[in-house]
Motif scaffolding. Structure first.
Motif, PDB file in Angstrom:
ATOM      1  N   UNK A  19       0.827  -1.209   0.000  1.00  0.00           N
ATOM      2  CA  UNK A  19       0.000   0.000   0.000  1.00  0.00           C
ATOM      3  C   UNK A  19       0.863   1.262   0.000  1.00  0.00           C
ATOM      4  N   UNK A  20       0.442   2.247  -0.767  1.00  0.00           N
ATOM      5  CA  UNK A  20       1.213   3.494  -0.869  1.00  0.00           C
ATOM      6  C   UNK A  20       0.260   4.666  -1.012  1.00  0.00           C
ATOM      7  N   UNK A  21       0.577   5.752  -0.339  1.00  0.00           N
ATOM      8  CA  UNK A  21      -0.270   6.944  -0.391  1.00  0.00           C
ATOM      9  C   UNK A  21      -0.388   7.485  -1.814  1.00  0.00           C
ATOM     10  N   UNK A  22       0.653   7.318  -2.630  1.00  0.00           N
ATOM     11  CA  UNK A  22       0.634   7.893  -3.973  1.00  0.00           C
ATOM     12  C   UNK A  22      -0.285   7.128  -4.919  1.00  0.00           C
ATOM     13  N   UNK A  23      -0.747   5.943  -4.506  1.00  0.00           N
ATOM     14  CA  UNK A  23      -1.715   5.212  -5.327  1.00  0.00           C
ATOM     15  C   UNK A  23      -3.116   5.280  -4.735  1.00  0.00           C
ATOM     16  N   UNK A  24      -3.255   5.964  -3.608  1.00  0.00           N
ATOM     17  CA  UNK A  24      -4.557   6.320  -3.044  1.00  0.00           C
ATOM     18  C   UNK A  24      -5.477   5.136  -2.810  1.00  0.00           C
ATOM     19  N   UNK A  25      -4.941   4.051  -2.277  1.00  0.00           N
ATOM     20  CA  UNK A  25      -5.795   2.938  -1.895  1.00  0.00           C
ATOM     21  C   UNK A  25      -6.436   3.193  -0.539  1.00  0.00           C
ATOM     22  N   UNK A  26      -7.218   2.254  -0.062  1.00  0.00           N
ATOM     23  CA  UNK A  26      -7.857   2.406   1.242  1.00  0.00           C
ATOM     24  C   UNK A  26      -6.792   2.528   2.328  1.00  0.00           C
ATOM     25  N   UNK A  27      -6.914   3.545   3.162  1.00  0.00           N
ATOM     26  CA  UNK A  27      -5.898   3.765   4.192  1.00  0.00           C
ATOM     27  C   UNK A  27      -5.897   2.633   5.211  1.00  0.00           C
ATOM     28  N   UNK A  28      -7.041   1.935   5.376  1.00  0.00           N
ATOM     29  CA  UNK A  28      -7.092   0.781   6.281  1.00  0.00           C
ATOM     30  C   UNK A  28      -6.072  -0.286   5.870  1.00  0.00           C
TER      31      UNK A  28
ATOM     32  N   UNK B 289       8.906  14.131   2.992  1.00  0.00           N
ATOM     33  CA  UNK B 289       9.377  15.259   2.201  1.00  0.00           C
ATOM     34  C   UNK B 289       8.361  16.390   2.374  1.00  0.00           C
ATOM     35  N   UNK B 290       8.851  17.568   2.671  1.00  0.00           N
ATOM     36  CA  UNK B 290       7.952  18.696   2.951  1.00  0.00           C
ATOM     37  C   UNK B 290       7.005  18.943   1.771  1.00  0.00           C
ATOM     38  N   UNK B 291       5.756  19.205   2.097  1.00  0.00           N
ATOM     39  CA  UNK B 291       4.698  19.497   1.131  1.00  0.00           C
ATOM     40  C   UNK B 291       4.290  18.280   0.291  1.00  0.00           C
ATOM     41  N   UNK B 292       4.624  17.071   0.742  1.00  0.00           N
ATOM     42  CA  UNK B 292       4.162  15.869   0.024  1.00  0.00           C
ATOM     43  C   UNK B 292       2.732  15.578   0.459  1.00  0.00           C
ATOM     44  N   UNK B 293       1.775  15.998  -0.346  1.00  0.00           N
ATOM     45  CA  UNK B 293       0.374  15.897   0.043  1.00  0.00           C
ATOM     46  C   UNK B 293      -0.116  14.457   0.195  1.00  0.00           C
ATOM     47  N   UNK B 294       0.223  13.528  -0.712  1.00  0.00           N
ATOM     48  CA  UNK B 294      -0.277  12.158  -0.531  1.00  0.00           C
ATOM     49  C   UNK B 294       0.102  11.573   0.828  1.00  0.00           C
ATOM     50  N   UNK B 295       1.353  11.763   1.251  1.00  0.00           N
ATOM     51  CA  UNK B 295       1.770  11.245   2.546  1.00  0.00           C
ATOM     52  C   UNK B 295       1.052  11.955   3.690  1.00  0.00           C
ATOM     53  N   UNK B 296       0.842  13.246   3.549  1.00  0.00           N
ATOM     54  CA  UNK B 296       0.180  14.014   4.611  1.00  0.00           C
ATOM     55  C   UNK B 296      -1.284  13.628   4.755  1.00  0.00           C
ATOM     56  N   UNK B 297      -1.917  13.205   3.660  1.00  0.00           N
ATOM     57  CA  UNK B 297      -3.308  12.770   3.735  1.00  0.00           C
ATOM     58  C   UNK B 297      -3.445  11.517   4.601  1.00  0.00           C
ATOM     59  N   UNK B 298      -2.478  10.602   4.489  1.00  0.00           N
ATOM     60  CA  UNK B 298      -2.537   9.350   5.250  1.00  0.00           C
ATOM     61  C   UNK B 298      -2.120   9.521   6.707  1.00  0.00           C
ATOM     62  N   UNK B 299      -1.305  10.530   6.972  1.00  0.00           N
ATOM     63  CA  UNK B 299      -0.656  10.651   8.277  1.00  0.00           C
ATOM     64  C   UNK B 299      -1.601  10.628   9.476  1.00  0.00           C
ATOM     65  N   UNK B 300      -2.682  11.431   9.515  1.00  0.00           N
ATOM     66  CA  UNK B 300      -3.538  11.422  10.708  1.00  0.00           C
ATOM     67  C   UNK B 300      -4.106  10.048  11.033  1.00  0.00           C
ATOM     68  N   UNK B 301      -4.485   9.303   9.994  1.00  0.00           N
ATOM     69  CA  UNK B 301      -5.060   7.974  10.197  1.00  0.00           C
ATOM     70  C   UNK B 301      -4.006   6.999  10.739  1.00  0.00           C
ATOM     71  N   UNK B 302      -2.801   7.097  10.213  1.00  0.00           N
ATOM     72  CA  UNK B 302      -1.736   6.188  10.653  1.00  0.00           C
ATOM     73  C   UNK B 302      -1.317   6.497  12.087  1.00  0.00           C
ATOM     74  N   UNK B 303      -1.189   7.778  12.404  1.00  0.00           N
ATOM     75  CA  UNK B 303      -0.795   8.163  13.765  1.00  0.00           C
ATOM     76  C   UNK B 303      -1.847   7.719  14.776  1.00  0.00           C
ATOM     77  N   UNK B 304      -3.116   7.834  14.404  1.00  0.00           N
ATOM     78  CA  UNK B 304      -4.191   7.414  15.298  1.00  0.00           C
ATOM     79  C   UNK B 304      -4.120   5.917  15.561  1.00  0.00           C
TER      80      UNK B 304
END
Length: 363
Positions: free
Chosen positions: A277-286, A309-324
């Motif tokens: 799974x990778x943020x850049x392919x936008x699969x289900x974060x689960x 990497x600063x301003x990497x939006x795909x990674x930042x989208x997944x981050x809150x869910x992963x940290x939780x």
């Protein structure tokens, strides 16, 4: 070393050079056609051309630095460019280079789908692969031989199997992290058969028992730049026991086919959809949460470093869910950003040192 190696491929081996932007692309097609690919991850350091200034400062530094590099002398050594559909910024760069920087060499695209596997997405990937192959054939000046493609698939499967083995056996290899990752990252510009030899030599260094000392950590992110992060980890008393960088593990298919299908393109499709799974392919974060949790538990890591990497939006989208998820599992987490600078800032190094101490104590 990298520049002289690329020049050798061009001058001595007479190979056409294709520069490839991150992340996922069908290396097998290029290898089967005798095309030499050089991956462009920035490059690290401040942009060396004013052309980088044409891109807003809040855009990913990989894109800004690549713009400067390609618009300057870096683009002169390349015969063509390949842009995978990684993110909007990289797709935008494919337009900006010819329009604003005057890049006049062939530009290819690999537009892979976003989301999880479906019958329609499998069909789409196969059509994209075939379309790209047709364009690369015209560029290479030869037809794609199905047997050569099958051989290239087998070669890259051997490479991926050895990469995966080395990453899994990391604690049993006495090299420090910086040297270990420097060797693995040679695959970004080394001719595949030569890179396979490098990996085979490295496998000989695997010990029967773990030899690494220190706090084992899992790192996840786009690319380990600056590479000095490994020096900082070692000085803090830690090492990387599990890797989820896009430049390495996230590009290694989890399911390896026993052999190549009658239609090699079907095997390429299977490999694409068995990537982690990778943020850049936008699969289900689960799926990514479960995958990373399993990798963490399996590795014996004591903490997770999100190295973005600063301003990497795909990674930042997944981050809150992963940290939780990690918080619920009582897994220590550190989030840090870098901009492909030469060294991490003193403040970031201090945070890294404090995190290693916390992870070691089990707090």
């Amino acid at each position: 070393m990298r520049t002289s190696y690329i020049a050798k491929q061009r001058d001595e081996h007479k190979r056409k050079i294709v520069g490839v932007l991150p992340i996922s692309f069908p290396k097998e097609l290029l290898t089967a056609l005798g095309l030499y690919c050089v991956e462009i991850w920035g490059p690290p350091g401040p942009p060396k051309s004013v052309e980088a200034g044409r891109i807003q400062t809040y855009v990913c530094p990989i894109v800004r630095n690549a713009m400067g590099f390609l618009a300057d002398k870096g683009g002169e050594m390349l015969d063509a460019l390949l842009f995978p559909h990684t993110c909007d910024s990289i797709q935008g760069l494919a337009t900006l280079l010819p329009d604003l920087a005057g890049y006049d060499k062939p530009v290819f695209h690999f537009i892979h789908p976003k989301g999880d596997e479906r019958a329609s997405s499998r069909k789409y990937v196969k059509l994209e692969l075939q379309a790209l192959a047709s364009k690369l054939e015209a560029f290479a000046g030869e037809s794609l031989n199905p047997e050569k493609l099958a051989e290239a698939i087998r070669l890259h499967r051997k490479i991926d199997a050895k990469l995966l083995n080395l990453l899994d056996k990391r604690p049993n290899i006495s090299l420090d992290d910086r040297e270990f990752y420097s060797l693995l990252r040679q695959g970004e510009y080394t001719w595949p058969e030569e890179f396979l030899g490098i990996l085979e030599t490295l496998e000989e260094k695997i010990e029967d028992e773990p030899v690494q000392k220190g706090v084992p950590l899992m790192l996840t992110g786009i690319v380990p730049e600056p590479m000095s992060i490994f020096d900082n980890l070692a000085e803090a008393g830690a090492f990387v026991v599990a890797d989820d960088y896009t430049v390495l593990r996230r590009r290694i298919a989890r399911l390896q086919p026993e052999d190549v299908a009658d239609d090699p393109f079907d095997t390429l499709v299977d490999l694409y959809f068995s990537l982690p799974p990778c943020s850049t392919r936008a699969g289900l974060v689960d799926h990514r949460r479960n995958y990373l949790t399993h990798l963490y538990r399996k590795s014996g890591a004591k903490g997770v470093v999100f190295h973005n990497v600063k301003f990497c939006e795909p990674e930042m989208f997944d981050l809150p869910h992963l940290k939780k998820r990690f918080a619920a599992e009582n897994i220590p987490v550190l989030y840090m950003e870098s901009e492909l600078e030469a060294e991490l800032s003193g403040q970031t190094v201090t945070r890294l040192e404090a995190f290693v101490e916390m992870a070691e104590s089990g707090r």
